[in-house]
Design a protein around this motif. Sequence first.
Motif, mmCIF file in Angstrom:
data_model
loop_
_atom_site.group_PDB
_atom_site.id
_atom_site.type_symbol
_atom_site.label_atom_id
_atom_site.label_comp_id
_atom_site.label_asym_id
_atom_site.label_seq_id
_atom_site.Cartn_x
_atom_site.Cartn_y
_atom_site.Cartn_z
ATOM 1 N N SER A 239 0.822 -1.198 0.000
ATOM 2 C CA SER A 239 0.000 0.000 0.000
ATOM 3 C C SER A 239 0.859 1.252 0.000
ATOM 4 C CB SER A 239 -0.917 0.001 1.232
ATOM 5 O OG SER A 239 -0.150 0.164 2.410
ATOM 6 N N ASP A 240 0.216 2.367 -0.374
ATOM 7 C CA ASP A 240 0.922 3.643 -0.337
ATOM 8 C C ASP A 240 1.313 3.984 1.093
ATOM 9 O OD1 ASP A 240 0.903 4.359 -3.081
ATOM 10 O OD2 ASP A 240 -1.223 4.787 -2.930
ATOM 11 N N GLN A 284 -9.726 9.923 -5.258
ATOM 12 C CA GLN A 284 -8.701 8.871 -5.271
ATOM 13 C C GLN A 284 -7.665 9.103 -4.169
ATOM 14 O OE1 GLN A 284 -7.020 8.027 -9.257
ATOM 15 N NE2 GLN A 284 -8.798 9.069 -10.095
ATOM 16 N N THR A 285 -7.261 10.363 -4.016
ATOM 17 C CA THR A 285 -6.269 10.684 -2.985
ATOM 18 C C THR A 285 -6.814 10.391 -1.593
ATOM 19 O OG1 THR A 285 -5.300 12.396 -4.376
ATOM 20 C CG2 THR A 285 -4.841 12.535 -2.033
ATOM 21 N N LYS A 288 -6.582 6.616 -1.023
ATOM 22 C CA LYS A 288 -5.204 6.154 -0.830
ATOM 23 C C LYS A 288 -4.681 6.526 0.555
ATOM 24 C CE LYS A 288 -3.867 6.406 -5.719
ATOM 25 N NZ LYS A 288 -3.010 7.112 -6.714
ATOM 26 N N GLU A 291 -6.148 4.290 3.348
ATOM 27 C CA GLU A 291 -5.979 2.840 3.208
ATOM 28 C C GLU A 291 -5.556 2.234 4.538
ATOM 29 O OE1 GLU A 291 -3.804 -0.432 0.300
ATOM 30 O OE2 GLU A 291 -3.337 1.698 0.117
ATOM 31 N N VAL A 342 -8.903 2.326 -7.663
ATOM 32 C CA VAL A 342 -8.413 2.605 -6.309
ATOM 33 C C VAL A 342 -9.334 1.990 -5.269
ATOM 34 C CG1 VAL A 342 -7.766 4.423 -4.687
ATOM 35 C CG2 VAL A 342 -7.342 4.727 -7.123
ATOM 36 N N VAL A 346 -8.038 -0.603 -2.211
ATOM 37 C CA VAL A 346 -8.010 -0.238 -0.782
ATOM 38 C C VAL A 346 -9.187 -0.791 -0.005
ATOM 39 C CG1 VAL A 346 -6.820 1.896 -1.406
ATOM 40 C CG2 VAL A 346 -9.291 1.948 -1.055
#
Length: 726
Positions: A239-240, A284-285, A288, A291, A342, A346
């Motif tokens: 993951s980010d 989307q941000t 992320k 997550e 995304v 997540v």
Amino acid sequence: MVCVGSKTLKFRKTKSQSTEEMKERRNERKERKNVRNHWKEGFSKVKENPASLPSGKSSLSKRVDPETSKYFLEISSLLEGNVNDLEERSVLCGNALEETRGKELQIASDKILSHVLEILLQSCSVDQLCSFLLSCANDFPSIAIDQSGSHVAETAFKALALYIQYNNADSAIEQVLRKICQVVMGNTVDVMCSSYGSHVMRSLLCLLKGVPLDFLENFHVTKSATVLAERLKSSSRKSDGEHLAQMQQSFPDLLKFLVRGMLSNASEHMETLRVHNFGTLVLQTVLKLLEGDDEELLHIIPILLGCNARDVTWEGEILSIVSSQTVLGLIKDPAFSHLMEVILEVAPDSLYSEIFTKVFRGSLFDLSCHQCSNFVVQALASSTRHQGQMSLLWEELGPKFKELLKLRKSGVVACLLAGCLRLNTLEKECCQALANAVCLESGSTSCIIPRIFFLENYFFEEKSNWNWPLGERLSTLGCLMLQIIFRLPREHTQQYTSSLTSMESIHVLETAKDAGGSRVIEAFLSSDASVKQKQKIVSKLKGHFGELAMHQSGCFTVEKCFSAVNVPLKEVICSDLLSLQNELSKTKHGPHLLRKCDVARYSNKPDQWRSAQASKETTKKEFLDLFSFETKSKNVNYKAAAPSGVKSPQGPKKKRKGDIMDSLIKDVEKSMAKVSGLGQKRHRSEDKDNKGASDSLEYSSDSTKKKRKERNNDGLSNSCRKRKVA
């Protein structure tokens, strides 16, 4: 005469058109040059006549009065001059920022003075920065959606992030951020739907999460190669959040406060936002950054899929109030398809299973054929949680490999292969299905590898007369699929191994010269294929190892060849490299390869070189016999790294690490060398590439002189990009 005259007229028309095009190109070059020097020219004009300053105003702001313009340009001249004392510089910036009170919007949206304001924000103290942000908080949405003002807003956030990175955030910073969040929440839709405001909103979210400055770009533009690298990994997706190893201080409560407020205020416009080119980037941000926070995701994702916020209660049937047909229609939208990718990556396991079953099941092939939704199916395959889900995917898509390849949707096939490898299921079936897709019913298996190398070429030409097209580039996705296949156990890949080893020498050489093909050969040499088969493919490159080593990608291939063969073939490789030793020593990777092959010793003392290589072979064999370390072990071949054909998100440079077995053998050799004296120190020059990019966190006044780019295409390129056919 008529024909000649028509040709003459046609020629004259073409010449006239070309002249006009040349004039247009000259004008475009002049405009670009003017843009580069715009702010410098503006400064000089104002010094001569302050009234001549271009206002740079937008529809949101008034023109800055000439006296204020002249004052800030004089401040800029002082800052660019000899003010080197930090305390004096801070005082000067503080005084200048005081003069912006009540004029923040006008100054920030001015095309020239906004540059000066950025310099002030980078050079002032944190108290002065917070004071400025509080003063302009009510106008912050208007600043954020302005072309010049958005740069000022992001500069302020970066200055705050830089301070937080090296100091603890105090209550003043939190107070400022809370005030900005409250104001932005009241203008959520306007800011999110602006090409400039979308950038600012994402930077604010990242600041609240504590994302390091050098990682911010990942949340603004996600490169397709990075996404593909993640999807084709043979291990669980990272993951980010896991990538942010050194997370700085964050504001989790403020982040949740802002996200909840955004969704609440934008609830009436959610149908528009989730398909908007710039609005979907912010969503989307948000996903992320959250997550791993299942509670928040279980609240947010249903809203994005069409639920009302008041109806979102997790009782195992979230999608019972969502129309699956509506979601399927949205998935084919260019902007929403990115958002859905995304969501699948997540989503908590329970919600992912429900989405998989109620939305995608029964429609996978239809979605895979669409130019946008096929990327969503790729994300679905790369995010599968267990073997049962992969089996459901296989039931619908496994028998359709040939149709998918004909439709240029090989990305779906590649993600299915990677998913089966990651979950250790259906590996044999996938290999057989791909082989059947590229082979004619009466065809020989020797054609499998060449046809996968040229997927697009093969399926769109006459198959019965198809031959290897010399000089053409190999298919990127075809090479990636073969890299995945050669990480599987050899009992599943025998026909692929047979096809590769039966290739003609000239075709093997063409493959080794290609950037993607060379990696396929390396994957084969790292597989658990027999030594005899590996030596067969290496022997077809005799006389060309020096030529390959002169190229950066070929250099790695030669190194793999040297490690995979016996002493006689090692000597052949060394002999080829010796003839180009001087040229190789001048290349980037040549010195390392020469050390790896010990070409210097081979040149001076060939007998000693043969003895040393034979000793290493003996050490390797004894090690394998002693510890029963079989090369077919999945722990060796199922590497967690992404296929070498795509750029890894950890860093832009090309890095390759040795196998587990090679590193263990090297340790044994080092310990034995202390006794036998046969060891030789080796240093990898690539290790120097592991230095961090800490310098990217430094900000100076020079950074404000950068050429400003229009952001209309920036967000659009990510959310509404022209989907390339896989």
